[in-house]
Scaffold this active site. Structure first.
Site, PDB file in Angstrom:
ATOM      1  N   ARG A   1       0.883  -1.179   0.000  1.00 52.89           N
ATOM      2  CA  ARG A   1       0.000   0.000   0.000  1.00 52.89           C
ATOM      3  C   ARG A   1       0.917   1.225   0.000  1.00 52.89           C
ATOM      4  O   ARG A   1       1.645   1.453   0.977  1.00 52.89           O
ATOM      5  CB  ARG A   1      -0.909  -0.014   1.228  1.00 52.89           C
ATOM      6  CG  ARG A   1      -1.618   1.300   1.430  1.00 52.89           C
ATOM      7  CD  ARG A   1      -2.759   1.212   2.414  1.00 52.89           C
ATOM      8  NE  ARG A   1      -3.893   0.542   1.819  1.00 52.89           N
ATOM      9  CZ  ARG A   1      -5.134   0.574   2.328  1.00 52.89           C
ATOM     10  NH1 ARG A   1      -5.382   1.240   3.443  1.00 52.89           N
ATOM     11  NH2 ARG A   1      -6.123  -0.048   1.724  1.00 52.89           N
TER      12      ARG A   1
ATOM     13  N   HIS B  10      -7.207   0.979  -6.596  1.00 52.00           N
ATOM     14  CA  HIS B  10      -7.443   0.055  -5.465  1.00 52.00           C
ATOM     15  C   HIS B  10      -8.093  -1.218  -6.029  1.00 52.00           C
ATOM     16  O   HIS B  10      -9.234  -1.546  -5.726  1.00 52.00           O
ATOM     17  CB  HIS B  10      -8.360   0.737  -4.444  1.00 52.00           C
ATOM     18  CG  HIS B  10      -8.347   0.097  -3.082  1.00 52.00           C
ATOM     19  ND1 HIS B  10      -7.546  -0.977  -2.751  1.00 52.00           N
ATOM     20  CD2 HIS B  10      -9.057   0.392  -1.948  1.00 52.00           C
ATOM     21  CE1 HIS B  10      -7.758  -1.317  -1.490  1.00 52.00           C
ATOM     22  NE2 HIS B  10      -8.659  -0.513  -0.990  1.00 52.00           N
TER      23      HIS B  10
ATOM     24  N   GLN C 268      -9.832  -4.031  -3.825  1.00 52.61           N
ATOM     25  CA  GLN C 268     -11.152  -3.644  -3.307  1.00 52.61           C
ATOM     26  C   GLN C 268     -12.238  -3.956  -4.342  1.00 52.61           C
ATOM     27  O   GLN C 268     -13.335  -4.408  -4.005  1.00 52.61           O
ATOM     28  CB  GLN C 268     -11.154  -2.144  -2.976  1.00 52.61           C
ATOM     29  CG  GLN C 268     -12.493  -1.627  -2.500  1.00 52.61           C
ATOM     30  CD  GLN C 268     -12.841  -2.091  -1.094  1.00 52.61           C
ATOM     31  OE1 GLN C 268     -12.030  -1.958  -0.192  1.00 52.61           O
ATOM     32  NE2 GLN C 268     -14.034  -2.631  -0.914  1.00 52.61           N
TER      33      GLN C 268
ATOM     34  N   ASP D 103     -17.197   6.868  -1.838  1.00 54.57           N
ATOM     35  CA  ASP D 103     -15.947   6.724  -1.086  1.00 54.57           C
ATOM     36  C   ASP D 103     -15.721   8.057  -0.377  1.00 54.57           C
ATOM     37  O   ASP D 103     -16.380   9.060  -0.679  1.00 54.57           O
ATOM     38  CB  ASP D 103     -14.797   6.401  -2.060  1.00 54.57           C
ATOM     39  CG  ASP D 103     -13.460   6.156  -1.361  1.00 54.57           C
ATOM     40  OD1 ASP D 103     -13.459   5.883  -0.146  1.00 54.57           O
ATOM     41  OD2 ASP D 103     -12.415   6.251  -2.037  1.00 54.57           O
TER      42      ASP D 103
ATOM     43  N   CYS E   8     -16.320   1.258   0.348  1.00 54.09           N
ATOM     44  CA  CYS E   8     -15.122   0.459   0.662  1.00 54.09           C
ATOM     45  C   CYS E   8     -14.700   0.606   2.108  1.00 54.09           C
ATOM     46  O   CYS E   8     -13.989  -0.245   2.632  1.00 54.09           O
ATOM     47  CB  CYS E   8     -13.983   0.818  -0.281  1.00 54.09           C
ATOM     48  SG  CYS E   8     -13.384   2.513  -0.108  1.00 54.09           S
TER      49      CYS E   8
ATOM     50  N   ARG F 290     -13.631  -8.878   1.397  1.00 57.06           N
ATOM     51  CA  ARG F 290     -12.204  -8.591   1.191  1.00 57.06           C
ATOM     52  C   ARG F 290     -11.382  -9.832   1.533  1.00 57.06           C
ATOM     53  O   ARG F 290     -10.438 -10.182   0.817  1.00 57.06           O
ATOM     54  CB  ARG F 290     -11.755  -7.417   2.084  1.00 57.06           C
ATOM     55  CG  ARG F 290     -12.315  -6.056   1.720  1.00 57.06           C
ATOM     56  CD  ARG F 290     -11.810  -5.545   0.391  1.00 57.06           C
ATOM     57  NE  ARG F 290     -10.366  -5.458   0.311  1.00 57.06           N
ATOM     58  CZ  ARG F 290      -9.625  -4.441   0.768  1.00 57.06           C
ATOM     59  NH1 ARG F 290     -10.212  -3.396   1.300  1.00 57.06           N
ATOM     60  NH2 ARG F 290      -8.307  -4.456   0.654  1.00 57.06           N
TER      61      ARG F 290
HETATM   62  N1  NVA Z   1      -9.890   6.673  -1.435  1.00 59.41           N
HETATM   63  C1  NVA Z   1      -9.558   6.201  -0.121  1.00 59.41           C
HETATM   64  C2  NVA Z   1      -9.779   4.737  -0.027  1.00 59.41           C
HETATM   65  C3  NVA Z   1      -9.516   4.147   1.332  1.00 59.41           C
HETATM   66  C4  NVA Z   1      -9.677   2.656   1.369  1.00 59.41           C
HETATM   67  C5  NVA Z   1      -8.115   6.556   0.184  1.00 59.41           C
HETATM   68  O1  NVA Z   1      -7.270   6.464  -0.724  1.00 59.41           O
HETATM   69  O2  NVA Z   1      -7.825   6.951   1.311  1.00 59.41           O
HETATM   70  N1   CP Z   2     -11.228  -0.327   2.104  1.00 60.02           N
HETATM   71  C1   CP Z   2      -9.971  -0.435   2.569  1.00 60.02           C
HETATM   72  O1   CP Z   2      -9.014  -0.627   1.820  1.00 60.02           O
HETATM   73  O2   CP Z   2      -9.876  -0.324   3.914  1.00 60.02           O
HETATM   74  P1   CP Z   2      -8.539  -0.137   4.759  1.00 60.02           P
HETATM   75  O3   CP Z   2      -7.995   1.232   4.433  1.00 60.02           O
HETATM   76  O4   CP Z   2      -8.969  -0.258   6.184  1.00 60.02           O
HETATM   77  O5   CP Z   2      -7.553  -1.205   4.359  1.00 60.02           O
END
Ligand code: NVA
Ligand code: CP
Length: 309
Positions: free
Chosen positions: A102, A129, A132, A224, A264, A292
């Site tokens: 990540r 992502h 997801q 989101d 998500c 997930r």
């Molecule tokens: N768009 C959000 C998704 C979190 C799972 C982010 O990048 O923080």
């Molecule tokens: N939706 C998602 O990726 O959640 P986290 O940020 O908790 O991993």
């Protein structure tokens, strides 16, 4: 070497194969007879950003499959002190079997993939992502939606989730209506790529700045956060710019009466979704979160099997 960095590298058949495998793995898990498909394999999980679902689903997932996960926060490993990504990649490639990362920059995932010599999975970047999306598509099918004839409304920020929905629609051929405030549209490079894929799949990807247009008669409604990780300093401006984009009961009533609502997570009530609407659709949202676990197991198993292609 195959990787799972964005859905652009996957065909429709491959995405459907992973979804079928996820269903099978979920069923095996529920029956208590999940095969140890990744026995003794090690997954390195690099996190430059926070996570609940991604960390837990991959860590529990690989352990259910007979393997082990290593949680590597970038605050604790030398990467966070400036060791080059390509050196980290070459070290991990000699010690573990797969990497999930990540990160902020998609190019860092590409560098990990190029130098590690092992499969790399995108656990979220600023741009995409994809893992997801596998859970989201799995959940839509579970709730009786036919992916071929879907109308999906994505309402909110043109961010990593929006980009991933665009690629999913363009590969699988469903209709995606995106509504963002002006100035928050998804990026042109992803849209252009998707319009190209859509010529083959028959997908319709429609953009607007009015949530009501996008949500009209939709089968699935998705949103989101308005403030993604790394954008915290823009909060005041974003909250102002997204005024009118909160999904509540009134907006949702424009979708089909049996429409499902997905998020998500984490969700910020009073911003992208009202408390009332969130709770009314909690079963769908937390099935998506649970999926997930199973979808991520399927991605790992599928990728490990096909890594040498
Ligand atoms: N768009 C959000 C998704 C979190 C799972 C982010 O990048 O923080
Ligand atoms: N939706 C998602 O990726 O959640 P986290 O940020 O908790 O991993």
């Amino acid at each position: 070497m195959r990787h799972f960095l964005t859905l652009k590298d996957y065909t429709k058949d491959e995405i459907l194969e992973i979804l079928d495998l996820a269903d099978e793995i979920k069923a095996q898990t529920k029956k208590g007879d999940l095969k140890l498909y990744l026995k003794d394999k090690t997954l390195a999980m690099i996190f430059e950003k926070s996570s609940t679902r991604t960390r837990v689903s991959f860590e529990v997932g690989i352990s259910q499959l007979g393997g082990k996960a290593l949680f590597l926060s970038s605050r604790d490993i030398q990467l966070g002190r400036g060791e080059p990504v390509k050196d980290t990649a070459r070290v991990l490639g000699r010690m573990v079997d797969m990497i999930m990362a990540r990160v902020y920059k998609q190019s860092d995932l590409e560098e990990l993939a190029k130098f590690s010599g092992i499969p790399v999975i995108n656990g979220l970047s600023d741009d995409f992502h994809p893992v997801q999306l596998m859970a989201d598509l799995m959940t839509m099918r579970e709730f009786g939606k036919d992916i071929n004839s879907l109308k999906v409304a994505y309402i909110g920020d043109g961010n990593n989730m929006a980009n991933s929905y665009i690629l999913a629609a363009s590969k699988l051929g469903f209709e995606l209506r995106i509504a963002t405030p002006k100035g928050y549209e998804p990026c042109d490079s992803v849209l252009n790529l998707a319009f190209d894929f859509a010529k083959e799949s028959g997908a319709k990807i429609l953009l607007s700045n009015t949530p009501q247009t996008a949500i009209n008669e939709a089968d699935v409604v998705v949103t989101d956060t308005w403030i993604s990780m790394g954008q915290e300093e823009e909060k005041i401006k974003r909250v102002k710019d997204f005024n009118g984009f909160t999904i509540d009961r009134v907006l949702m009533s424009l979708a089909k009466s049996d429409a499902i609502f997905l998020h998500c997570l984490p969700a910020y009530r009073g911003y992208e979704v009202s408390e009332e609407l969130f709770e009314a659709h909690a079963d769908e949202i937390f099935s998506e979160a649970e999926n997930r676990l199973h979808a991520q197991k399927a991605v790992m198993v599928w990728l490990y099997r096909r890594k040498d292609e």
